[in-house]
Each structure stands twice: as structure tokens, then as C-alpha cells.
Design a protein around this motif. Structure first.
Motif, mmCIF file in Angstrom:
data_model
loop_
_atom_site.group_PDB
_atom_site.id
_atom_site.type_symbol
_atom_site.label_atom_id
_atom_site.label_comp_id
_atom_site.label_asym_id
_atom_site.label_seq_id
_atom_site.Cartn_x
_atom_site.Cartn_y
_atom_site.Cartn_z
ATOM 1 N N LYS A 52 2.079 -25.611 37.070
ATOM 2 C CA LYS A 52 1.787 -26.231 35.771
ATOM 3 C C LYS A 52 0.397 -26.853 35.776
ATOM 4 C CE LYS A 52 3.551 -30.185 35.008
ATOM 5 N NZ LYS A 52 4.599 -31.227 34.883
ATOM 6 N N SER A 159 11.425 -23.713 31.171
ATOM 7 C CA SER A 159 10.138 -23.934 31.842
ATOM 8 C C SER A 159 9.956 -23.059 33.076
ATOM 9 C CB SER A 159 9.990 -25.409 32.224
ATOM 10 O OG SER A 159 11.059 -25.835 33.064
ATOM 11 N N GLU A 183 3.504 -31.149 27.674
ATOM 12 C CA GLU A 183 2.526 -30.547 28.575
ATOM 13 C C GLU A 183 2.345 -29.067 28.277
ATOM 14 O OE1 GLU A 183 2.929 -33.351 32.565
ATOM 15 O OE2 GLU A 183 4.265 -31.647 32.312
ATOM 16 N N PHE A 184 3.452 -28.339 28.119
ATOM 17 C CA PHE A 184 3.334 -26.911 27.851
ATOM 18 C C PHE A 184 2.795 -26.637 26.450
ATOM 19 C CE2 PHE A 184 6.220 -26.184 31.528
ATOM 20 C CZ PHE A 184 5.384 -25.306 32.195
#
Length: 479
Positions: A52, A159, A183-184
Motif C-alpha cells: 500500500k 483490499s 487511503e485507497f
């Protein structure tokens, strides 16, 4: 000669389990085995923090060509190639996994690449039926993302799946408002994906400081995320190519019938929201929570107590109700952060193998949310502090020099929560590029019990964003 095959058998090859295994073997001289049915490195290394963060780095380059124009550069001919990046990312994950394997073998830990479950208080059974006994068993199996309980939820991704995409979708709907969802949303928007985000709550990032949450939501919208709070998904099905005219207007729910036998197995998804909005997306990502990996492990059968979410209940020394069985990391659902799991693993070894009972300290843990800009936080939020004692709130929000010069609207936030009685800094919250790096340093001071006057006596580093942390002299408000 020991009556057991091993002094310690660890179930789970993530960061916490690997650290406990290799330290117990390498430093305490214990005979240790570890079983892992998937890849070594666990959530953080293989399908979480590390890949990530690499994606965060990749997405952050998107704004550089535009902003650099103000500084005299011309970098307009640019583009992003997912295949090239994804290939390099997977090579890096392979490299890190091998490091974990080497650390274990170098410490003398015997490894089993298979699933393991607990047969009794001192016995572990592998998937092939082999059994091994151990004086102590440590469960470090982590957690996993979960899908909501709704029809066709399996059509969306979670995720874990992001890192295995063959191609980037042109559009995506993200369901959720926690740190993973946000965040994504920022990552994918930065990589050029059209991002829509639904969150059923009034504001994203529940549990974080309200002022910081608001600024991040504002920044996400500025970068192009179509963020809808107070909204949730109602129905979802494969898009069959029907007319899309007026699709964002309310439509009859009967259009979302159960999939027919000839319905497409792949392709875009048609989604209806609670506000009646209907839209087609190439992909839907569910970031709606995680669950400890405790299913079918034989835990309750041997007397280990599980909580409401399936988490293993442990005491301050990570010991379960069964004295020989311990648990650390996300499987206990205490503080689900990789450094915390590692600390818990170290404390376990100190307690069990070094004769030094060491409770795990879960107080004042700094953490970061890698949105754009990032959020760094340690200690109490303003809302939490108000409920406990009188506080002064020192806060400033401004456009930093770098983006102000480029005539960009992006703002940052620096905030201190200070006890009016003890003068201790109870909380520090930073919303800014590099906030994760800043909060690590601020976390040391807060953990040590620094007062506002300690911050004031510290000379500022100029010109920086972070200097505001030590130059705020008058409280914005008290409570």
C-alpha cells in the motif's frame, strides 16, 4: 530431555509471529517451530502496509508535473503504467518474503508451509494430519477483510485483491470510511482512476480528531474523489448493457432482480445507493471492516475464549484462558498495527522465555493514515480530552510554502491538545505531506510526558511546516 517436541510452536508467519519465533530461538535458545499456510510476512508485508505504501508513493507523483510548472519545469509528457509498477511491486514483496524466511532459518526455527490448528493445550495439528507437541503455543494468525452481508457481495473486491489486479479499473466505487477506504481512494485517484466513495456515517475516519477528519475529507474532494457521506450501497448486480440515460436518477428496485443464468460473470457493476442514486462502475471495493482469523482453529474446543468479533481474549501478558496458549497481533483485535504486533511478540518472549514478565504497553501509540495529505496522530483527540479534563487547544491551518507558491489550494493542520492542569501535551494531530514522519518524532515527546512549555522551549526549524508545532503560543479555544 523435554517431554514436548518444541518449546514453542507459532501459528502464523506475519510480523508478530516471525519476530517472536526468531527471538525465542535465537536469543532465548528455545526450540521453535512455525506454521504458515500462505506467504511469510503476513498482512503488512504481503497485502497491507508495504505494498500500500508503495502505491502511495506511485500515486503521489501524479501532481508533480503540474506543480513543477510553477517552479520553472516542463514535465507535461508523462503517464502511469500499471503493469510496470505492479511487476516491480511484486518483485519487492517476493524479496521481503524471502528475508522473513531467511530470518527464521538463520535463527534455527523449523518452518511448515501449511495450515495448523490447535488439537489440545499442547498439541498442534497440521493440514496433512501430522501432530506436534509444544510447551507453549502462540497464535499470530492476523485478520482478514470482510464483505458486507448482502446479495452479490462476492462480485466486489476487498483490499487484499487490489495488489493482484491485472489492470487498473477506469472507475471504482469504494464502500467504507475508515483508513483503508480513504487511503485507497486517494491512491487510486492519484493513479488516474475515477473514484467514488460511499460512507454511511456523517464524516470519514471515525475515531480520529474531528478537525483533522474534516480537512482530509475536503482535500480528498479537491483531488477528485466523489465522496458521499451518509450514503451506503443497497443493491449491486452485473451491468447488462442497458440504456444508461438518467442512470443517476432514482430507478425502481425491481431492476435489481436476482442474476439470470445468462447474466455476465465479469464486467462492470451497477450499484444502487441509499439515496436512490444508480451508477455503473468498473469495480467495487468493500473496505467495510476486518475480522480475526480464528475460524476452525479448535480454539474454543480447548478452552480459549473468543470475543464478539471472533478475537482471542488475552490478558496484559497476551495469555489466554488456557495457560499454555498465547496470542498476539490482529487476532486479538487490541491495537491492529504491525509495530504493536512486533512489540507484543517481544513482550511474550520476555515473559515466557526470559523470566521477565513484561505487560504490553498500548498507551500513546503514534500512527499514520496515508491519505493525501497524510494524517499523523498520537494521544487524545480534542473530543476525547474534553470528556476527561480541562484542555487548551492549540491549532493552526495554513497553505504550506511549497504548494502556496504553486498556487494550489491544499492546506495543512497542526494541532496540540494540552491539559490546563498538568500542562502535558495529551495529543498531537498533523495533517500534511509527510505527517507520518513528523508524528514519529512528536510521539517521543508525548510519550515522555512533555508539557506545552517543553514544546515552547524548543527552537523551530525554519522554514518548515512542522515548526508550527513549537511556535503556537495562544490557544485557539479551551474546554
Amino acid at each position: 530431555m523435554s517431554e514436548f517436541d518444541y518449546d514453542l510452536f507459532v501459528i502464523g508467519g506475519g510480523s508478530g509471529g516471525v519476530r517472536a519465533a526468531r527471538v525465542a530461538a535465537g536469543e532465548a535458545g528455545a526450540k521453535v517451530a512455525l506454521a504458515e499456510h500462505d506467504r511469510y510476512g503476513g498482512t503488512c508485508v504481503i497485502r497491507g502496509c508495504v505494498p500500500k505504501k508503495l502505491m502511495v508513493f506511485a500515486s503521489s507523483y501524479a501532481t508533480i508535473p503540474d506543480e513543477s510548472t510553477a517552479y520553472g519545469w516542463d514535465l507535461r509528457n508523462y503517464g502511469f503504467t500499471w503493469d510496470k509498477f505492479a511487476g516491480r511491486m511484486r518483485e519487492e514483496l517476493d524479496r521481503l518474503e524471502q528475508i522473513y524466511r531467511n530470518l527464521l532459518s538463520g535463527s534455527g526455527v523449523e518452518t511448515f508451509d501449511t495450515r495448523a490448528r490447535i488439537k489440545d493445550a499442547h498439541t498442534v495439528e497440521l493440514a496433512n494430519g501430522d501432530t506436534y507437541t509444544a510447551k507453549h503455543i502462540l497464535v499470530a494468525t492476523g485478520g482478514r477483510p470482510v464483505r458486507p452481508d448482502m446479495p452479490n457481495a462476492d462480485m466486489g473486491i476487498v483490499s487484499d485483491d487490489i495488489f493482484h489486479l491485472e489492470t487498473l479499473p477506469k472507475s471504482i466505487l469504494i464502500i467504507g470510511g475508515g483508513y483503508i477506504a480513504c487511503e485507497f481512494a486517494c491512491i487510486l485517484a492519484g493513479l488516474g482512476v475515477e473514484v467514488t466513495q460511499y460512507y454511511r456515517g456523517a464524516q470519514i475516519l471515525r475515531g480520529f480528531d474531528d478537525e483533522a477528519r474534516g480537512l482530509i475529507a475536503e482535500s480528498m474532494r479537491e483531488m477528485g474523489v466523489d465522496l458521499h457521506t451518509g450514503s451506503n450501497i443497497v443493491e449491486m448486480e452485473r451491468y447488462r448493457g442497458e440504456d444508461t440515460d438518467g442512470m443517476e436518477a432514482p430507478m425502481e428496485a425491481k431492476q435489481f432482480a436476482q442474476p439470470a443464468e445468462d447474466a455476465p460473470k465479469e464486467g462492470p457493476l451497477k450499484v444502487k445507493a441509499t439515496n436512490g442514486r444508480i451508477k455503473v462502475f468498473d469495480q467495487v471495493l468493500f473496505a467495510t471492516g476486518r475480522k480475526p482469523n480464528t475460524e476452525d482453529m479448535g480454539l474454543e474446543e480447548v478452552g480459549v475464549t473468543l470475543g464478539r468479533n471472533g478475537e482471542i481474549e488475552v490478558d496484559e501478558y497476551s495469555q489466554t484462558k488456557v495457560p499454555s496458549i498465547y496470542a498476539i497481533g490482529d487476532v486479538t483485535d487490541r491495537v491492529n498495527l504491525t509495530p504493536v504486533a512486533i512489540r507484543e511478540g517481544m513482550a511474550f518472549v520476555e515473559t515466557v522465555f526470559k523470566g521477565n514478565p513484561t505487560p504490553v504497553d498500548h498507551e500513546l501509540i503514534p500512527s499514520a493514515v496515508f491519505t493525501q495529505p497524510e494524517l499523523g496522530t498520537v494521544g487524545m483527540t480534542e473530543e476525547e480530552a474534553r470528556d476527561q479534563e480541562g484542555v487548551e487547544v492549540y491549532c493552526t491551518s495554513f497553505r504550506p510554502m511549497q504548494t502556496a507558491f504553486a498556487e494550489k489550494p491544499h492546506r495543512v493542520l497542526m494541532k496540540l491538545i494540552v491539559s490546563t492542569e498538568s500542562r502535558r501535551v495529551l495529543g498531537c494531530h498533523i495533517v500534511a505531506p509527510g505527517a507520518g514522519e513528523m508524528i514519529q518524532m512528536a510521539g517521543i515527546a508525548v510519550k515522555m510526558g512533555a508539557t506545552k512549555e517543553d514544546f515552547d522551549r524548543t527552537v523551530a526549524v525554519h522554514p518548515t511546516m512542522s515548526e508550527e508545532i513549537v511556535t503556537m503560543r495562544k490557544p485557539m479555544r479551551t474546554a
